[in-house]
Design a protein around this motif. Structure first.
Motif, short mmCIF file in Angstrom:
data_model
loop_
_atom_site.label_atom_id
_atom_site.label_comp_id
_atom_site.label_asym_id
_atom_site.label_seq_id
_atom_site.Cartn_x
_atom_site.Cartn_y
_atom_site.Cartn_z
N THR A 198 6.16 -0.70 1.10
CA THR A 198 7.25 -1.27 1.89
C THR A 198 7.82 -2.52 1.23
O THR A 198 7.12 -3.25 0.53
CB THR A 198 6.78 -1.61 3.31
N ALA A 199 9.12 -2.74 1.45
CA ALA A 199 9.78 -3.90 0.83
C ALA A 199 9.33 -5.20 1.47
O ALA A 199 9.29 -6.24 0.82
CB ALA A 199 11.30 -3.75 0.96
N HIS A 200 9.00 -5.16 2.75
CA HIS A 200 8.58 -6.37 3.46
C HIS A 200 7.26 -6.08 4.18
O HIS A 200 7.24 -5.83 5.40
CB HIS A 200 9.66 -6.81 4.46
N PRO A 201 6.16 -6.08 3.46
CA PRO A 201 4.87 -5.67 4.04
C PRO A 201 4.36 -6.66 5.08
O PRO A 201 4.64 -7.86 5.01
CB PRO A 201 3.93 -5.62 2.83
N LEU A 202 3.64 -6.13 6.04
CA LEU A 202 2.96 -6.99 7.00
C LEU A 202 1.94 -7.86 6.29
O LEU A 202 1.79 -9.05 6.60
CB LEU A 202 2.27 -6.12 8.06
N VAL A 203 1.24 -7.29 5.33
CA VAL A 203 0.27 -8.02 4.51
C VAL A 203 0.61 -7.79 3.05
O VAL A 203 0.49 -6.67 2.55
CB VAL A 203 -1.17 -7.54 4.78
N ARG A 204 1.06 -8.84 2.37
CA ARG A 204 1.27 -8.72 0.93
C ARG A 204 -0.10 -8.74 0.28
O ARG A 204 -0.76 -9.77 0.22
CB ARG A 204 2.16 -9.86 0.42
N LEU A 205 -0.54 -7.59 -0.21
CA LEU A 205 -1.91 -7.46 -0.69
C LEU A 205 -2.20 -8.36 -1.88
O LEU A 205 -3.36 -8.68 -2.15
CB LEU A 205 -2.20 -5.99 -1.06
N GLY A 206 -1.15 -8.80 -2.56
CA GLY A 206 -1.35 -9.70 -3.69
C GLY A 206 -1.96 -11.03 -3.30
O GLY A 206 -2.48 -11.74 -4.16
N ILE A 207 -1.91 -11.38 -2.01
CA ILE A 207 -2.47 -12.66 -1.59
C ILE A 207 -3.98 -12.70 -1.81
O ILE A 207 -4.58 -13.76 -1.98
CB ILE A 207 -2.13 -12.94 -0.10
#
Length: 513
Positions: free
Chosen positions: A273-282
């Protein structure tokens, strides 16, 4: 007027002069007022969980609820809280932290009133779930207001220490308040937070600065929120009901398979998704990842322990709710008394050192309670564990919140706050569910003292093991950070000119001019 943050987003304070750019600078009355309002909401969130824990036996007797149903009075709140925290954090980033905080605090007050008036167990669980949902938005909004208001370093450590200690104090002191209120009637444990929440809401409207919506755009990851929430809900429900259905039954195995599918779908959605609930890169930030794991074990172990101790002291030893609350008071008192000093302690020793010490103290406190029997005394059994738990919470709870938001840009503070609060609540729900299943299996449904002890002891081994797991993660993090600091920074291999070459080059430049 707003001030730009390091990441380019606008800060939460409407007046830049309120921002303590100098760590030693005195905070303005408005800044203190903002912190007090946010602490009040955090205190209420934590207070609600612990107060209900003490009132469970009275609720069960009055509404004719079984042990499994009573567990859902606690888990209903925890699931609403933990299941929607990530969405709450994202909403705070996009809609504005002030707006989200105010609306959710109003809903919390209304749901508290509803919980105190219902006469049906199902409606009570529903009201608890609604309160959890509202807290899922106030918690990340409040924490991200603090982390975007106070600059990283001593000022933020001080603010976060006060904030998180208020939460830990609410959780601990709620036991005492619940004992007093339950003596008058368990409904007062639901009604008492209503005027406090309304008062905090009135001051929040005046004190919390207005914040513009995120101008960079963004979206709501509805699919991610649905799959993530359903996976957590189904996991806890499956673990809770597995004892009755059978751990190897088709129903249990099918539910666990569905949890795996939902979790996989959630991760796939977040990656695409373009605007993820959780940006996994964090999670590439190792400190953030480890802090979330420690938070999960910290609150998971304590939620299970509190449930066990409540049943043991009131059902087996015959303590009243007030006696139990006063007996557990030393833990809350230690946490409350540490509030003003934790910021300085974190600055001096760092979260990497404090987390292992705090988790060790908690594990020792749980292990010490394994000596319980049907004639245990307060001084020999309860008091030593309460002292160890108080020390552990005072050190670990503020430290884990600081570590979970350290090094995160302002535009993702809502996400980081949602993650650590989600870890706290999901850990509480899962460990509580497993502990309940262990108690039921060990006791065999018996009511005799021997049967109850056969259920409590393995459950205590469970929460002790969870705390030891958190200790291992915290210790590994401390070792990694120590090694990282011991590695010297690489020095670039430049071919520096000699003094004669530099002089000659300068002369040539002057000659050309």
């Amino acid at each position: 007027m707003t001030a730009p943050s390091r990441s380019g987003s606008t800060a939460d304070l409407s007046k830049p002069s309120d921002l303590p750019s100098d760590p030693g600078q005195h905070w303005t009355p408005r800044l203190w007022g903002t912190l007090v309002v946010l602490c009040a909401a955090m205190f209420l969130d934590a207070l609600d969980v612990s107060m209900v824990g003490v009132a469970l036996p009275s609720i069960g007797t009055d509404l004719h609820l079984s042990t499994s149903a009573l567990q859902w009075v606690v888990s209903g709140y925890v699931l609403g809280y933990g299941g929607l925290l990530l969405l709450g954090g994202r909403a705070a980033d996009l809609l504005g932290r002030r707006r989200v905080f105010l609306v959710a605090l109003g809903v919390f007050a209304a749901a508290s009133l509803l919980g105190g008036l219902v006469d049906d167990g199902g409606l009570l669980i529903a009201a608890r779930f609604l309160k959890g949902v509202s807290a899922a938005f106030t918690a990340p909004a409040g924490l991200s207001i603090i982390t975007t208001t106070f600059p990283e370093g001593p000022a933020r450590n001080r603010a976060l220490s006060i904030y998180t200690t208020c939460g830990a104090s609410g959780f601990s002191l709620g036991l005492v308040l619940s004992g007093l209120l339950t003596s008058a009637g368990w409904r007062w444990t639901f009604l008492m937070p209503v005027p406090v929440a309304l008062l905090a809401l009135a001051f929040a409207v005046r004190l919390l600065p207005r914040q513009a919506r995120d101008e960079r755009g963004g979206g709501y990851d509805v699919a991610g929120a649905i799959t993530g929430t359903l996976s957590v809900l189904l996991l806890v429900f499956t673990v809770t009901e597995a004892q009755g259905a059978g751990w190897l039954s088709l129903r249990t195995l099918g539910s666990l398979a569905a949890v795996v599918v939902l979790t996989a779908a959630f991760l796939l959605i977040e990656l695409r998704t373009a605007h993820p609930l959780v940006r996994l890169g964090i999670f590439r930030n190792g400190g953030v990842a480890r802090a979330n794991l420690v938070a999960l074990t910290l609150m998971g172990s304590y939620a299970g322990f509190q449930f066990i101790v409540t049943l043991y002291l009131q059902r087996l030893l015959g303590w009243s709710a007030l006696q139990m609350a006063l007996g557990l008071l030393p833990a809350g008192a230690l946490v409350a008394l540490s509030a003003t000093r934790m910021g300085a302690i974190v600055d001096r020793f760092g979260t990497g050192r404090l987390l292992p010490v705090g988790m060790l103290s908690l594990a020792l406190g749980y292990a010490g309670f394994l000596r319980l029997d049907e004639h245990s005394g307060y001084v020999t059994l309860v008091l030593p564990s309460m002292i160890l738990l108080g020390i552990g919470f005072a050190l670990a709870f503020p430290s884990v919140n600081i570590a979970a938001t350290d090094g995160v840009t302002d535009d993702e503070q809502g996400l980081a706050s949602g993650l650590v609060n989600s870890a706290i609540q999901v850990g509480s729900a899962i460990v509580l569910a497993v502990a309940t299943a262990v108690i039921t299996a060990g006791s065999g449904g018996g009511e005799s003292a021997r049967a109850q002890l056969d259920g409590y002891r393995p459950a205590l081994w469970l929460v002790t093991g969870v705390a030891v797991l958190g200790l291992a993660v915290a210790t590994a993090g401390a070792v990694i950070e120590r090694r990282r600091r011991s590695i010297p920074l690489p020095v670039p291999d430049y071919d520096y000119p000699s003094a004669q070459q530099a002089t000659q080059a300068g002369s040539e430049v002057l000659a050309e001019r």
